[in-house]
Structure formats: C-alpha cells, structure tokens
Design a protein around this motif. Structure first.
Motif, mmCIF file in Angstrom:
data_model
loop_
_atom_site.group_PDB
_atom_site.id
_atom_site.type_symbol
_atom_site.label_atom_id
_atom_site.label_comp_id
_atom_site.label_asym_id
_atom_site.label_seq_id
_atom_site.Cartn_x
_atom_site.Cartn_y
_atom_site.Cartn_z
ATOM 1 N N PHE A 80 -13.656 83.661 24.426
ATOM 2 C CA PHE A 80 -13.778 83.721 22.937
ATOM 3 C C PHE A 80 -13.876 81.873 22.417
ATOM 4 N N ILE A 81 -13.039 81.070 22.808
ATOM 5 C CA ILE A 81 -13.155 80.083 22.776
ATOM 6 C C ILE A 81 -14.528 79.338 23.154
ATOM 7 N N GLY A 82 -14.793 79.626 24.522
ATOM 8 C CA GLY A 82 -16.297 79.323 24.955
ATOM 9 C C GLY A 82 -17.492 79.425 24.269
ATOM 10 N N LEU A 83 -17.459 80.929 23.598
ATOM 11 C CA LEU A 83 -18.395 81.273 22.766
ATOM 12 C C LEU A 83 -18.595 80.313 21.551
ATOM 13 N N ALA A 84 -17.641 79.523 21.051
ATOM 14 C CA ALA A 84 -17.834 78.731 20.049
ATOM 15 C C ALA A 84 -18.882 77.402 20.494
ATOM 16 N N SER A 113 -32.593 74.618 22.948
ATOM 17 C CA SER A 113 -31.504 75.851 23.309
ATOM 18 C C SER A 113 -31.198 75.393 24.844
ATOM 19 N N ALA A 114 -32.043 74.918 25.813
ATOM 20 C CA ALA A 114 -31.685 74.858 26.857
ATOM 21 C C ALA A 114 -30.906 73.515 27.088
ATOM 22 N N VAL A 115 -31.300 72.500 26.168
ATOM 23 C CA VAL A 115 -30.692 71.204 26.282
ATOM 24 C C VAL A 115 -29.440 71.404 25.721
ATOM 25 N N ALA A 116 -29.262 72.181 24.691
ATOM 26 C CA ALA A 116 -27.858 72.611 23.929
ATOM 27 C C ALA A 116 -26.961 73.055 24.737
ATOM 28 N N LEU A 117 -27.396 74.227 25.389
ATOM 29 C CA LEU A 117 -26.446 74.809 26.495
ATOM 30 C C LEU A 117 -25.982 73.835 27.379
ATOM 31 N N ILE A 118 -26.859 73.019 27.952
ATOM 32 C CA ILE A 118 -26.281 71.921 29.010
ATOM 33 C C ILE A 118 -25.108 71.006 28.324
ATOM 34 N N VAL A 119 -25.650 70.484 27.256
ATOM 35 C CA VAL A 119 -24.672 69.529 26.549
ATOM 36 C C VAL A 119 -23.386 70.119 26.016
ATOM 37 N N ASN A 120 -23.691 71.447 25.497
ATOM 38 C CA ASN A 120 -22.321 72.097 24.975
ATOM 39 C C ASN A 120 -21.509 72.882 26.599
ATOM 40 N N LEU A 121 -21.979 73.114 27.331
ATOM 41 C CA LEU A 121 -21.197 73.243 28.743
ATOM 42 C C LEU A 121 -20.374 71.948 29.110
ATOM 43 N N ILE A 122 -20.811 70.632 28.948
ATOM 44 C CA ILE A 122 -20.250 69.541 29.305
ATOM 45 C C ILE A 122 -19.224 69.093 28.118
ATOM 46 N N ALA A 123 -19.777 69.398 26.936
ATOM 47 C CA ALA A 123 -18.355 69.177 26.010
ATOM 48 C C ALA A 123 -17.465 70.302 26.080
ATOM 49 N N LEU A 124 -17.529 71.496 26.761
ATOM 50 C CA LEU A 124 -16.606 72.435 27.160
ATOM 51 C C LEU A 124 -15.559 71.936 28.190
ATOM 52 N N GLY A 164 -8.981 63.157 22.299
ATOM 53 C CA GLY A 164 -9.652 62.241 21.650
ATOM 54 C C GLY A 164 -10.974 62.144 22.110
ATOM 55 N N VAL A 165 -11.607 62.781 23.334
ATOM 56 C CA VAL A 165 -13.040 62.762 23.501
ATOM 57 C C VAL A 165 -13.670 64.223 23.156
ATOM 58 N N ASN A 166 -12.997 65.148 23.470
ATOM 59 C CA ASN A 166 -13.578 66.462 23.166
ATOM 60 C C ASN A 166 -14.211 66.875 21.733
ATOM 61 N N ALA A 167 -13.435 66.476 20.768
ATOM 62 C CA ALA A 167 -13.912 66.625 19.466
ATOM 63 C C ALA A 167 -15.156 65.828 19.164
ATOM 64 N N ILE A 168 -15.142 64.458 19.564
ATOM 65 C CA ILE A 168 -16.218 63.353 19.245
ATOM 66 C C ILE A 168 -17.497 63.875 20.121
ATOM 67 N N ALA A 220 -22.572 65.262 19.918
ATOM 68 C CA ALA A 220 -23.682 66.162 20.752
ATOM 69 C C ALA A 220 -24.573 66.806 20.059
ATOM 70 N N ASN A 221 -23.735 67.634 19.244
ATOM 71 C CA ASN A 221 -24.464 68.812 18.382
ATOM 72 C C ASN A 221 -25.002 68.117 16.893
ATOM 73 N N ALA A 222 -24.431 67.025 16.511
ATOM 74 C CA ALA A 222 -25.221 66.487 15.246
ATOM 75 C C ALA A 222 -26.399 65.990 15.630
ATOM 76 N N TYR A 223 -26.745 65.328 17.077
ATOM 77 C CA TYR A 223 -27.867 64.886 17.446
ATOM 78 C C TYR A 223 -29.001 66.148 17.859
ATOM 79 N N LEU A 224 -28.310 67.226 18.469
ATOM 80 C CA LEU A 224 -29.126 68.005 18.618
ATOM 81 C C LEU A 224 -29.939 68.898 17.337
ATOM 82 N N PHE A 225 -28.910 69.051 16.521
ATOM 83 C CA PHE A 225 -29.397 69.773 15.212
ATOM 84 C C PHE A 225 -30.308 68.741 14.556
#
Length: 224
Positions: free
Chosen positions: A67-71, A119-130, A137-141, A146-151
């Motif tokens: 459930f958390i990961g789906l975010a 979408s593929a790049v966003a998936l990789i980036v968000n998996l790293i963020a996960l 102090g690092v997770n939220a940033i 990352a998502n700000a750049y991608l969007f």
C-alpha cells in the motif's frame, strides 16, 4: 505560475474534463490494481512457510508495505495515463485560453513513446526513492525532487510538442529547467495527498499546457 495552477485546478471539474475524469481514474486504478495483485501473488507465493498463521501475518505485513509502495508508482502510472488522454485534454485547455491557438495532436505512437519512456524512467527513479524510504532526511527530498523533475520535463514535452518540433522542445526545456522544476514541484506535491494524487494527469495537463504556452510565446512563437 500560481495563477496557472489555480486555473488548472479549477478546470479539472469542468464538463469537458469530467467526461475524461472517470476514464482517467478508471485506467489509473486498474493499472495500480494490476500491479497490486501481481506483486501480492508474487509475495504470497514466496512465503510458502510450514506455518499457515505465520504466512498470514507476513502476507498482511507485505500488503501494508505494498500500500505504501503504490504511492511511489503513481508517477509512472500518471505518465501512462497521460499518454492516452493528453491531447484530448490539452485541446480543451487550449480552446478555453484561445480558440484560435489550438495545437496539433501528436501522432498516437509519438505520444505513447514519450509517455512510456518517461514512465519507465519514473519507475526506476521511484524505486530508488522507495529504497531510500528508511533514510531520514533524504527520503522526502529524493522523492519530491525526483518527481518534480520528471513531471516538469515529461508534461512540458507533451504540451510543447503540440506546437514545436522535438529539437526545439528540448532546447526550450533546457533553457527553462528551473521554471519547469518549480512547476513539477507543485505537481509532485499532489502525490502526498491520497486520492487527490489520482487527479495528477488531469491537473498536470491543464497546468503544463499553460506553462508551455507561456514559455513558447516568450520565445517568439505565435500560437494564434
């Protein structure tokens, strides 16, 4: 930029957008549900323990984790959904701003290619963020940055390609990186709000069409 964000938010529930709203929500939820089911079955299959009660507990724990990961999957799913509906929504936005300044729809294969690539790049980036979720102090940033750049990059390209060739769009993106990052940060902020985050494709389209038109006009493009 705040005016563009306010106008985009107000447009989400107008009649033209409502016609697409249920389709985007349905597709977004369907894609997230498929990911949920697939990952849950994979986890349950890997938990073939001799004690059923232990398997049940671990299954519940892994379900909460999913459930958390789906975010973290909302961003790549948002790009896929945008690929299907972006031009339809963009045309409504452009018509409201200036009926004589409507861009041309991207060929379906080009819109799909851009959406799938991001979408593929966003998936990789968000998996790293996960993976950084447990690093204070690092997770939220990492997640919002990352998502700000991608969007900012992805939605700008979809919007600007309706008016300009790819090479020019890339040039404009590079010369407006900070502005697009701030715009993307506004969009990324939606990810922190449950249910509201499902409206990201609608808001992102209405918002970035306005940002892209402003950038294009400041660079000499006549959109009327």
């Amino acid at each position: 930029m705040l005016d563009a964000a306010a106008a985009a938010a107000g447009q989400i529930f107008t009649p033209p957008f409502r016609n697409v709203l249920w389709k985007t929500l349905g597709l977004t939820l369907a894609l997230l549900a498929l990911v949920w089911i697939g990952l849950e079955k994979l986890i349950v299959a890997s938990l073939s323990l001799p004690y059923p009660w232990l398997t049940t507990i671990l299954s519940l724990v892994s379900g909460a984790g999913l459930f958390i990961g789906l975010a973290f999957l909302v961003t790549p799913v948002s790009f896929l959904v945008a690929g299907f509906f972006f031009d339809e929504l963009a045309e409504h936005v452009e018509s409201e701003i200036d009926p004589n300044g409507v861009g041309r729809a991207l060929p379906f294969k080009d819109a799909t290619r851009v959406a799938v690539e991001f979408s593929a790049v966003a998936l990789i980036v968000n998996l790293i963020a996960l993976l950084l979720l447990l690093v204070p102090g690092v997770n939220a940033i990492a997640f919002f940055g990352a998502n700000a750049y991608l969007f900012g990059r992805g939605y700008f390209e979809l919007a600007a390609l309706r008016y300009a060739p790819p090479a020019e769009v890339r040039r404009l993106r590079k010369t407006n990186e900070l502005r697009l990052f701030v715009a993307g940060l506004i969009m990324a902020g939606m990810l922190a709000i449950p249910l509201i985050n499902l409206l990201t494709p609608l808001f992102g389209t209405a918002f970035m069409v306005r940002i892209a038109r402003s950038i294009l006009q400041r660079n000499g493009y006549r959109l009327a």
